[in-house]
Enzyme design. Sequence first.
Site: not given
Length: 403
Positions: A51, A73, A111, A234, A243
């Site tokens: 991505g 990962f 991570a 979203y 976000k």
Amino acid sequence: MIIKPSIRNNVYLNAHPKGCEAFVNSLSEEAKDLPDFAGPKRVLIIGGSSGYGLASRVALAQNAHASTINVSFEKRPSGKRSGTAGFWNNIAFLKQAKTLDSAHYDIIGDAFSEDIKKRTMQKIKETFSRVDLVVYSLAAGARPDPETGKLVYSSLKPIGEPLVGRTIDVANKKMKDIRISPATREEIDNTVYVMGGSDWKAWLEALDAAGCLSERAKTVSYTYVGSGSMDRIYRGGTIGKAKEDLEKTARDMDVWLQEKYNGEALISSSKAVTTKASVFIPGITTYMACLFDAMKEKGTHESILTHKHRLFKDMVYGSKRRTDSLGRLRMDHYEMDADVQEKTLSCVQKHQDESVFALSGTKHFLEEFHHIHGFGYDHIDYEEDLDLDALIPDDIALEEHLD
Ligand code: NAI
């Protein structure tokens, strides 16, 4: 092993090594046609195996001649399993990187863990000694709670009322309904814990404590604002809360990075691109198909690679920044253009049924969805019996730390 596409419930269960290599090579070929720019020389990418993270890595390595360390990962092949697309993308990138005038390393592991953070600091000290840029591009389904050791899961859910919408059934090429029940308070908090800014901040604090940040170090992460038509799932849903937290973390970190390093923390509001998760968001596949067509018609369509190239060239390191009142870099201004949005939304209203498959935007979406898993390439023989171990060179800089 013969690897043919295997999709269940819209999830690819396998990936094709040669197709993943073709995908990474296509990013690299695109980058070769784009201009170089003066950017960072030493970059840490967290989530650079697919991505936006992978596109960032390719653009920075090819066009800014940066050296990179990527933490991701991903699983190598084992038994009857083909290995993940991200694993093969990492292999393809490292193979290709041998031709570049820079150094590239991969660390595979969680991570979120202290251990991987420590190993990464060690790798930075052994190699570049400091980093000029940290790209934080994780999209994770779960993060361990260090106190209990239990996994905390993120979710893509609306808040308040259930959401009913349609998505593409990729395997059967049909539209199907999805109904998502509203998130509980715990699910909202858990999504913020997994996808919000706390781990990004932990990375920057660990890099600071280890003396691994250079003067004028920058960090950037990716958010999505998007069309109001996607707000229920979203910005108004669980991921939107995460976000908001990520964006606040950028504003907070920006203050101390400026004070201590003359550096900065940035958030880029990126455009909608084809990703593994797109097919689980009600309405988004039709929105993306219509958006691709509207942007192509307007001449503003960007691939994932050109989008990230422009981010670094023009906004992170260039002088063409567009920021909003919250300080976010608005890389999505082509997507948010009023004319593009009007055309997209009118197209979405017309194509709630199987007619969506006639749109060239849907063909484009499906092609990309297959490509990101290494499938759908005409020049690849999907009947070929592959020796997967033989496809992993011995001399590549890849460390694996999965239990
Ligand atoms: P992706 O699924 O393609 O890549 C996610 C990366 O995170 C992979 O490299 C994966 O290995 C890594 N990762 C996941 N869990 C990990 C862990 N525990 N430890 C180490 N690595 C781990 O995701 P995509 O779509 O590129 O998203 C990246 C970021 O961009 C996300 O924050 C997403 O919300 C944001 N974004 C995505 C948009 C889109 O349309 N795809 C639009 C705007 C923002």
